[in-house]
Design a protein around this motif. Structure first.
Motif, mmCIF file in Angstrom:
data_model
loop_
_atom_site.group_PDB
_atom_site.id
_atom_site.type_symbol
_atom_site.label_atom_id
_atom_site.label_comp_id
_atom_site.label_asym_id
_atom_site.label_seq_id
_atom_site.Cartn_x
_atom_site.Cartn_y
_atom_site.Cartn_z
ATOM 1 N N THR A 1 -12.745 -42.038 0.617
ATOM 2 C CA THR A 1 -12.212 -40.931 -0.185
ATOM 3 C C THR A 1 -10.748 -40.683 0.162
ATOM 4 O OG1 THR A 1 -14.424 -39.990 -0.125
ATOM 5 C CG2 THR A 1 -12.707 -38.567 -0.946
ATOM 6 N N TYR B 1 -9.053 -35.596 -4.179
ATOM 7 C CA TYR B 1 -9.799 -36.525 -3.313
ATOM 8 C C TYR B 1 -9.599 -36.152 -1.843
ATOM 9 C CZ TYR B 1 -11.407 -39.813 -6.866
ATOM 10 O OH TYR B 1 -12.078 -40.387 -7.913
ATOM 11 N N GLY C 1 -11.738 -33.347 -1.062
ATOM 12 C CA GLY C 1 -13.121 -33.847 -0.979
ATOM 13 C C GLY C 1 -13.383 -34.520 0.363
ATOM 14 N N GLN D 1 -16.013 -33.468 3.101
ATOM 15 C CA GLN D 1 -17.039 -34.413 3.583
ATOM 16 C C GLN D 1 -17.081 -34.426 5.109
ATOM 17 O OE1 GLN D 1 -16.100 -38.257 1.969
ATOM 18 N NE2 GLN D 1 -16.699 -37.678 -0.105
ATOM 19 N N GLY E 1 -11.342 -31.593 -10.141
ATOM 20 C CA GLY E 1 -12.658 -31.821 -9.525
ATOM 21 C C GLY E 1 -13.583 -32.504 -10.520
#
Lengths: 432, 330
Positions: A159, A177, A180, A184, B232
């Motif tokens: 990612t 990203y 994200g 994560q 998103g």
């Protein structure tokens, strides 16, 4: 033994004492000192039985005490191994958060990130990969979680790569990203790290507390009680206070027990000091290092959120508290340098000087927060390594005394059994 | 004889040593094998709820009057709200940092820029004489827009915000400054050619937007999926977690520009989306001031220049500044 003797020995309790052992001619023999009330019991059988009991007690004592000593040796080895694994696992965690701090800080910089930061990120990920492989090799019980961790780290780095690739093309989706990836790390990787840390700290502390002097005392006390009982029986039958062989065995067992308990007790004290000393320093400093990198990552995420980073500032505060609680005095001073610079970053942002806040947060100059955090990270890592090495070295050095003691215990335990046999054999000869 | 005895003693000694070694080995084996650890427990993955939106309620108010705002007023510049902003020294604007072309961070410069940001800069310039150093941009999500305005934490929202009657009950709007419309972005070659093909397909829209309500009204059998923002949704689209993205065409143009496999279905507009600057309901003077700024932008051509720079290259259509509708009273 002659038939007459056997008959005499097995005679009813009401038989005349003067027809006691030794009388093969039918001539009454004066009762001699060693033989008391021989007619009331089957003395040879009793002697055999007492010999078996005394020998068994000595052998059981030797075997159990040696077993406990080998367990003590094993526990110290395992404590050292588990401490190393715990530090390894914590190093994975700290290094991952360092990678995240590097990635999020790099993203704030307009254009390409400084090459040194990219290289540092790559090195951090390489180190994490190596450490996961080492950890799987070192502790089979961790393999399932480490396999899941490996997969989660792969997702995280993938990612991050997507984030960077999009960013390099000028696409804002890169920042999404990146968010994200950071999420994560906290939602996917962190629980696995916590499970590994919990399991290994539990194992290490269990092993550090595995020396049990009271348990070592028990076989010795039991054997001494049995030998005392055998000696008492012998003295009652043969009218002698002490059987030299059994008494020798008693002294031998008592000495071995004393030595075993002393060594175990001393090791137990040593391990307690270790647990509260270098072990605790290593574990706490590693926790501080993870939290410090988490804080730096939150600082960058706060700036990335530009004005809506309240949640990340809360994350920074929580991480900062963990650093304060866990860092050693040496590294806390370096943390405070960084912490002061973070306050300045926040002040700049909150006063509407966002660009200046980003410039300060991302500068690689020695007086910036990034360099200050790097200085803390390096010092903290060195502290973890030295404290962990001190703990494991202490556990491993001198641990072989347990094996030597186990061998001596077995050997002398056999000797005690031999002495008991010899002592009772002497009575048997006298009886014969 | 003596030698014989010595040999026997040696044999006995050797046997004793062997026995001791065996016993030690047994003890060691017993100790080692008794120290196996239970496997480290694998934490169970959180059973997070499926990220799908709850069915929403479409707005039912009169769309014809929804874009009515307060007429510009020369006295507004002296109003309490403007004075507060001047006293603070900068304007606080809630914007997006991920809506490519409308409001997004330029990865090369690190600055947030786009059509919406030009509107904010024009307002700041009108207050302070120049935008540079007079604006604090706060990156907010779509769901944050109304709560932050109601809490008076930000002066205005310039974040592709649709004017509608439901929102007028909560906040105030400037006059319409752009007319957008909701469309669909799909994967090239997916077979989805119109809204009718969305039955059983997943459609993503940011949480807290009207887009998710609209898709549920137009295609009830579509499966709504939400993300915290439009980008998103693009991440979910690229990771195969949604089949389509539905939001304003301005936003979709920006998303499609970042993904060569994305295609915006341009044939039909699902809705009309008039954009307005959101303001706290009690700050009518600021609304009037903003409407005055928009009038000047029409006159000096700065609105057109901004449209031509940011949106025209992707939307590929000419557009002019919407005609404002006034008549609403604070």
């Amino acid at each position: 033994m002659t038939q007459a003797q056997q008959a005499a020995a097995t005679a009813p309790a009401t038989a005349t004492p003067s027809t006691a052992a030794g009388g093969t001619t039918g001539v009454p023999t004066p009762v001699t000192a060693p033989v008391a009330r021989p007619t009331t019991r089957d003395v040879p059988r009793l002697l055999n039985r007492w010999q078996v009991v005394a020998v068994a007690a000595c052998l059981l004592f030797a075997f159990l005490t040696a077993f406990l000593q080998v367990l003590g040796w094993q526990a110290n080895r395992a404590a050292a191994d588990n401490t190393e694994q715990l530090v390894r696992v914590q190093n994975i965690q700290s290094t991952l958060f360092r990678a995240d701090a590097l990635a999020t800080t790099s993203f704030l910089v307009g254009g390409l990130e400084p090459p040194e930061q990219r290289q540092a990120y790559d090195e951090a990920i390489d180190q994490v990969t190596r450490l996961i492989a080492d950890a799987a090799e070192a502790q089979p019980a961790d393999r399932e979680v480490l396999a899941a961790l490996n997969a989660a780290v792969n997702r995280y780095t993938t990612t991050n790569t997507q984030a960077r690739d999009n960013n390099r093309q000028g696409f804002p989706v890169g920042a999404e990203y990146l968010r994200g990836a950071s999420n994560q790390l906290r939602a996917g990787v962190q629980p696995l790290m916590q499970a590994l840390t919990d399991a290994n700290s539990q194992r290490a502390e269990d092993e550090l507390g595995a020396q049990n002097p009271l348990l070592v005392l028990l076989p010795g006390l039991a054997a001494l009680a049995v030998l005392w009982w055998v000696n008492r029986n012998l003295s009652r039958v043969f009218q002698r206070l002490v059987n030299v062989g059994v008494a020798g065995a008693f002294v031998l067992v008592a000495l071995l027990t004393l030595v075993a308990v002393t060594v175990s007790s001393s090791q137990d004290d040593g391990n307690s000091e270790l647990r509260d000393g270098s072990y605790r320093v290593a574990v706490a400093e590693a926790e501080a290092r993870t939290a410090a990198n988490d804080a730096k990552s939150n600082e960058s995420r706060r700036l990335g959120a530009q004005g809506s980073g309240a949640a990340f500032e809360e994350g920074w505060q929580a991480a900062a508290q963990r650093v304060q609680d866990n860092a050693s005095a040496d590294t806390r001073r370096l943390w405070q340098t960084y912490s002061g610079l973070h306050v300045r970053v926040v002040e700049l942002e909150e006063s509407g000087k966002y660009d200046e806040a980003v410039a300060l947060a991302t500068t690689v100059e020695p007086d910036g927060p990034t360099a200050a955090l790097d200085a803390f990270d390096q010092a903290s890592q060195a502290k973890v390594s030295s404290a962990a090495a001190a703990a494991t070295d202490e556990l491993r050095s001198g641990n072989s005394i347990f094996l030597v003691l186990a061998a001596i215990t077995l050997l002398l335990g056999l000797g005690a059994a031999g002495l008991s046999t010899r002592g009772i054999a002497q009575r048997r000869r006298e009886y014969a | 004889m003596k030698r014989h005895l010595t040999d026997a003693r040696r044999t006995t000694l050797a046997r004793a040593c062997r026995s001791l070694a065996l016993a030690l080995s047994a003890v060691a084996m017993l100790a080692v094998t008794s120290c196996g650890y239970d496997a480290t427990p694998l934490p169970r993955a959180d059973e997070s709820p499926v990220n799908q939106a709850a069915p929403g309620t479409p707005a039912t108010c009169d769309a014809a009057t929804a874009t009515q705002s307060y007429a510009p007023d020369a006295d507004a510049a002296q109003g309490q709200s403007l004075q507060r902003i001047r006293d603070r020294g900068y304007l606080v604007a809630g914007v997006a940092a991920d809506n490519y072309l409308l409001g997004s961070r330029n990865p090369f410069s690190g600055k947030i820029e786009g059509f919406d940001i030009d509107m904010v800069n024009a307002i700041a310039t009108a207050i302070f004489g120049e935008a540079q150093g007079s604006v604090q941009l706060r990156v907010i999500t779509a769901a944050d827009r109304i709560p932050l305005l109601q809490a008076d934490e930000i002066d205005l929202v310039a974040r592709n915000m649709t004017i509608n009657c439901t929102r007028w009950q909560q906040i105030a709007f400037s006059a319409e400054y752009f007319r957008s419309g909701q469309k669909l972005l799909v994967r090239k070659g997916s077979g989805i050619k119109s809204i009718e093909d969305m039955a059983g397909k997943r459609a993503c829209a940011p949480v807290g937007t009207t887009s998710i309500e609209n898709i549920q009204a137009k295609a009830p059998e579509a499966i709504p999926v939400t993300a915290t923002n439009d980008t998103g949704c693009l991440v979910k689209f690229q990771n195969g977690e949604t089949d389509a993205i539905t939001t304003d065409d301005t936003v979709l143009a920006g998303l499609a520009a970042q993904d060569p496999y994305a295609l915006v279905l341009t044939k039909e507009r699902l809705t009309e989306e008039p954009y307005g600057i959101g303001v706290n309901a009690q700050r009518g003077d600021l609304v009037k001031f903003i409407n005055g700024v928009f009038e000047r932008m029409r006159a000096d051509g700065s609105w057109q220049a901004s449209y031509d720079r940011w949106l025209k290259p992707s939307l590929l259509v000419d557009a002019t500044q919407p005609t404002p509708v006034y008549g609403r009273r604070p």
